[in-house]
Design a protein around this motif. Sequence first.
Motif: not given
Length: 456
Positions: A259-273
Amino acid sequence: MASKQRKTTTWMKVRKFMNDIHLWGGLISGLVVFIVCLTGTIYTYNTEIRAWAQPRYHHVKVEGEKQSPDQLLAKVKTEVKGKIVGIKVPFAADVPTNILYTKKEEGKPEGKPTAARGEGKPSESKGVKESDQAKPKGGSPEVAKGPAGKPGPAAGGPGGGRGPRANQLAVNPYSGQVIGDPSDEKTKIADFMQKMFGLHRWLLLNEIEEPIFEGIENRKLGSLITGTATLLFLLGVITGFVIWFPNKMRSWKNGLNIRWTANWKRLNHDLHNTLGFYSCIILFFMSVTGPFWSFEWYRAGWQKTWGTYKAPDAPKEEKAKLESIVPAGDAKPLTVEETILAVNKLLPYDGDITINFAKDSTGTISVSKNRVGFFAPSAGDKLTLDQYSGEPLEKEIFREKPFNERASASIKALHIGDIYGPFSKLLYFISCLIATSLPVTGVMIWINKMKKTNKK
C-alpha cells in the motif's frame, strides 16, 4: 458481563515461536547480513563489471570475414610469452578469440597444465576447501577471464596433473591483431570488485595481518562470522515464510500487495512482508548454499545429502588413461577447424568452445562447450577426443548426469545466480537487493513495536 478472552490456538503458538526466532535471529545477524547482501548485490554482475572496465579484451568490431583459429594461432605464435596449450573460440561475432597459454617463470621449468574444468563454470564447483585455493592478499582468488568476463578454462587435458591455470591472450579474429592478456592490466574497478568479494566472504578481516584471536586465522574468523550470519538469515527466510501466512484466508491479499499510499509505518511493514515473500525462494537458495564455504561440516553434509561425499582420506578411483591411437604413416593431428567440426557434430547447439590441446603424440584433446543465450544454463558439456580421428573417447553431458550429481555440482551457480545465465542473474540481483533492505525494514518494524509497547 466480562468479554470472553480470545482462545490461543496451536497455530498462534507456532507463529509466536517462529516470530521470536525471526526477530532475534534478525537482530543478531542484521548488520552482517546487510553487508553480505549489499556486497553480494554488487558482485552478482562481477564479470560484466570487469568486462565493462576492460572493453577491448571482450569486444571487437565486426569487420569482414573471421580468420580461422588455425590462422590466428600461426600469426600469434611468436608473440605468446609461454607455451600455447589451447584456444577458446566464442560463438558471438563481436568477441575476441582467446589463446590459452602457460607463462614460463624465470629460472623455473614450465609447469604442467591443469586438467580442463569445463570452462571453470560455477556449476562445476566441487567445493574446494578455502585453504586449497590461491589466496592473493586482499581479495578473492583471481581467475583468468574469457570473453564477456567469464572465467577462463584451465589448460591441458585428462591426466595432465595439477599445475598453473592457463592465461588468456585476446586476439582480434578479423585482423589477427593481438589485443593482450587482461590479467596483465590492473584496473581500479578490478581492485574495487576484489574488495567487494573480500567484504562479502571475510568482512575484509583477511587484510588484517595480525591475528585478532590467537589460534584462528583472520580469514577463517571472517568466514565463520559471515557463515553464522547466513545460517541465521536462512532461519529468518524459513520462519518469515511461515509468519507470512495469515490466520484467515481473506487476509491473503494484504500480504501480496504494497500500500504505497499508507503511512510510512504501514509502508515499511509491507515492504518487509511482501517483498520478502516474493523473493523467498531465491533467498532460500542463496542462504542455504552460503555456509558451504564457511563450515566443513556443512560442506560434508551437503555432499552427503546428494550422495556425492568422498572422505578426504578415501583412496582415489583410478581411471583408465585415455590415449589417442597413433596412426600408421604420415597422419597428422586434427586442426582446430577440424576439431570444432567434430565437436559441433557431437554437440549440435550454439555455444562457446574451449579446446585444450593434446600434450604429446598419444595425448587426447579435451573440449568443453557452453550454451549461449539469455536462458542458457551455466553448466557446460565436456568431450575427450582422439587427436587424430576426432572420435569421442569420453563424453560428459551435464543434462545426462543423475539429478543428485547435478545438484551437488551446481552449488556455486545456485549461490551466485548464473545457473540459467543472464535470466537467473537478473532475478538474483533483484532478490539480493531486496535482501539488503530486509534487515533495515525489519529493525524499523521492531523499533515501532517497542515504542507502541512503551506507550501502553
